[in-house]
Design a protein around this motif. Sequence first.
Motif, PDB file in Angstrom:
ATOM      1  N   SER A 355       0.847  -1.190   0.000  1.00 32.35           N
ATOM      2  CA  SER A 355       0.000   0.000   0.000  1.00 32.35           C
ATOM      3  C   SER A 355       0.883   1.240   0.000  1.00 32.35           C
ATOM      4  O   SER A 355       1.820   1.339   0.788  1.00 32.35           O
ATOM      5  CB  SER A 355      -0.929   0.011   1.215  1.00 32.35           C
ATOM      6  OG  SER A 355      -1.813  -1.094   1.187  1.00 32.35           O
ATOM      7  N   ARG A 356       0.566   2.186  -0.861  1.00 26.39           N
ATOM      8  CA  ARG A 356       1.386   3.389  -0.961  1.00 26.39           C
ATOM      9  C   ARG A 356       1.064   4.353   0.174  1.00 26.39           C
ATOM     10  O   ARG A 356      -0.101   4.518   0.564  1.00 26.39           O
ATOM     11  CB  ARG A 356       1.165   4.077  -2.303  1.00 26.39           C
ATOM     12  CG  ARG A 356       2.082   5.275  -2.526  1.00 26.39           C
ATOM     13  CD  ARG A 356       1.927   5.861  -3.913  1.00 26.39           C
ATOM     14  NE  ARG A 356       2.763   7.030  -4.077  1.00 26.39           N
ATOM     15  CZ  ARG A 356       2.827   7.752  -5.197  1.00 26.39           C
ATOM     16  NH1 ARG A 356       2.104   7.378  -6.258  1.00 26.39           N
ATOM     17  NH2 ARG A 356       3.601   8.812  -5.268  1.00 26.39           N
ATOM     18  N   VAL A 357       2.103   4.979   0.703  1.00 25.24           N
ATOM     19  CA  VAL A 357       1.973   5.949   1.785  1.00 25.24           C
ATOM     20  C   VAL A 357       2.106   7.345   1.192  1.00 25.24           C
ATOM     21  O   VAL A 357       3.042   7.619   0.425  1.00 25.24           O
ATOM     22  CB  VAL A 357       3.043   5.714   2.871  1.00 25.24           C
ATOM     23  CG1 VAL A 357       2.985   6.804   3.927  1.00 25.24           C
ATOM     24  CG2 VAL A 357       2.854   4.344   3.505  1.00 25.24           C
ATOM     25  N   HIS A 358       1.168   8.241   1.549  1.00 25.30           N
ATOM     26  CA  HIS A 358       1.209   9.632   1.107  1.00 25.30           C
ATOM     27  C   HIS A 358       1.415  10.530   2.320  1.00 25.30           C
ATOM     28  O   HIS A 358       0.695  10.415   3.316  1.00 25.30           O
ATOM     29  CB  HIS A 358      -0.090  10.007   0.396  1.00 25.30           C
ATOM     30  CG  HIS A 358      -0.325   9.255  -0.879  1.00 25.30           C
ATOM     31  ND1 HIS A 358       0.224   9.618  -2.081  1.00 25.30           N
ATOM     32  CD2 HIS A 358      -1.055   8.131  -1.123  1.00 25.30           C
ATOM     33  CE1 HIS A 358      -0.147   8.772  -3.014  1.00 25.30           C
ATOM     34  NE2 HIS A 358      -0.925   7.859  -2.467  1.00 25.30           N
ATOM     35  N   VAL A 359       2.390  11.412   2.226  1.00 28.49           N
ATOM     36  CA  VAL A 359       2.663  12.353   3.308  1.00 28.49           C
ATOM     37  C   VAL A 359       1.770  13.570   3.123  1.00 28.49           C
ATOM     38  O   VAL A 359       1.698  14.125   2.010  1.00 28.49           O
ATOM     39  CB  VAL A 359       4.144  12.761   3.309  1.00 28.49           C
ATOM     40  CG1 VAL A 359       4.425  13.763   4.418  1.00 28.49           C
ATOM     41  CG2 VAL A 359       5.021  11.530   3.468  1.00 28.49           C
ATOM     42  N   PRO A 360       1.033  14.018   4.159  1.00 29.26           N
ATOM     43  CA  PRO A 360       0.199  15.216   4.018  1.00 29.26           C
ATOM     44  C   PRO A 360       1.008  16.435   3.610  1.00 29.26           C
ATOM     45  O   PRO A 360       2.203  16.554   3.913  1.00 29.26           O
ATOM     46  CB  PRO A 360      -0.416  15.385   5.416  1.00 29.26           C
ATOM     47  CG  PRO A 360      -0.318  14.032   6.050  1.00 29.26           C
ATOM     48  CD  PRO A 360       0.919  13.396   5.488  1.00 29.26           C
TER      49      PRO A 360
END
Length: 517
Positions: A355-360
């Motif tokens: 699962s890809r992680v996105h930084v706010p």
Amino acid sequence: MKARESGSKQSTAAAQAGISVRSGRRIEQGQHPRQPGRRHDWRTRKDPLAEVWDSELVPMLERAPQLQAMTLFEHLQQRYPQRYSRSILRTLQRRVQQWRATAGPAKPVMFELVHRPGEMGLSDFTHFKQAPITIQSKPFAHLLYHYRLAYSGWQYVQVIQGGESFIALSEGLQNALSACGGAPQEHRTDSLSAAYRNLGGRRQSDLSDLYDRLCQHYRLKPTRNNRAQAHENGSIESPHGYFKNRLHQALLLRGSFDFESLSDYQQLIEQLIERLNQLCHHRFEQERPHLQALPTYRYADYEILSARVTTHSTICVRCITYTVPSRLIGQRVTVHLHHDRLGVFVGRHRVVTLSRVHVPADAPTRRARSVNYRHGVESLRVKPRAFLNCTWQQDLLPNDDYRQLWQQLKQQFERYLAARLMTEALYIAAKQDKEYAVAQFLSAQLQAGTLSLASLQQEFKASTPLPCPGLDVQQHPLTHYDQLLGYDTYSHDRQRDPQRPPQTSQAIPYEPSLAGP
């Protein structure tokens, strides 16, 4: 007159005719109706803005027509204290409205357009701000990709994680084209950074290479509206608001903004879109024959990257650290980067999907990590002391229940024994896929004060594999091979030597040695 001729009174006849008694009497006497008098164009009281309207306010409006009446009123109050009360505000508002209608600048005209079937499809991203969507009680930051056919109004909506990237645009657009069964002649967007470089004026080189190749693959003509002119994309901007209002109402009717998984949220959106598409089903059936046929293969909706697996069993992709199975340590892997996931390949074989992680956007740093304890659980089991001082200790614990159990283990046991119990529990949870059951057992045993390493291993002891049955192999006569080959060697030799005994196979007592003198 007929009522009067029949003997009715003047008041009765006037009531029947719907006029006043005075008017009825004047008509009966043969007098003509009263002519309208002079138009009322004079003032009945002094103009409160006479001293400032032509000298101050009109020049201000000519210089900045966007000025509002309230702004002008506050300006007058600051410049002339105690002179203009709030009672003149309504007068000033009417005066400004009249000036805009008689002497103000021209306003933009919205022209009605005619769309032809199969001519244009529109894409855009939008934020859903009407309700806070959560996945398993955690805030879910996302966008909605919206596609619509201009003629029929057929729509497609997909949840997008991350920003307005080319990967998100490529996947959303191709899914939409696949769902409607064809491609239009033209694809319209706004000035998306995923599709345009936005160089300012140089339109020939403004199109990005990736988006250009995507449009060529589907034989689409890429177009866009002017910057900051959303009304030029009205065929998609207006349906944004309508769909989001329908989605908000559906969530209110559902009674919860929380979903168990992303697929549940997407399923709710698809149900709403299906209902909306039913309203334009007839026009869509008219437009479908005019759509272009889709190519055989999809265009790549991912970015291809390369990474080497470190000794920590991790890879770094876009400043994010991901753990991978430890058997990949030292390998050079290929990463297919989607908007919501990563596909890790060795050669042509997919070995794991992450699962890809996105930084706010408002985060103090772009770096983050995604740790899965299953990827290195074998080494973790034999190195329990490493778990004590590991920088990923909290990330290795799968959820809040395990983090709470770890605090209890540290309180009731010596540090090394606590680490041994936790690493063994994680090993059992990973190998037997019993994460919830192991947590329940640890919690119950801790409350009872009977937890031990032996009890944990005994409770989740793996079942003994079934014994492999023995095989009784007999050596076949060599003549069977001759018969299989279609040549009876024994019969041929008997013809040459009738006294030859029949051929039989003999077992070799031991293997001959290959090392001779």
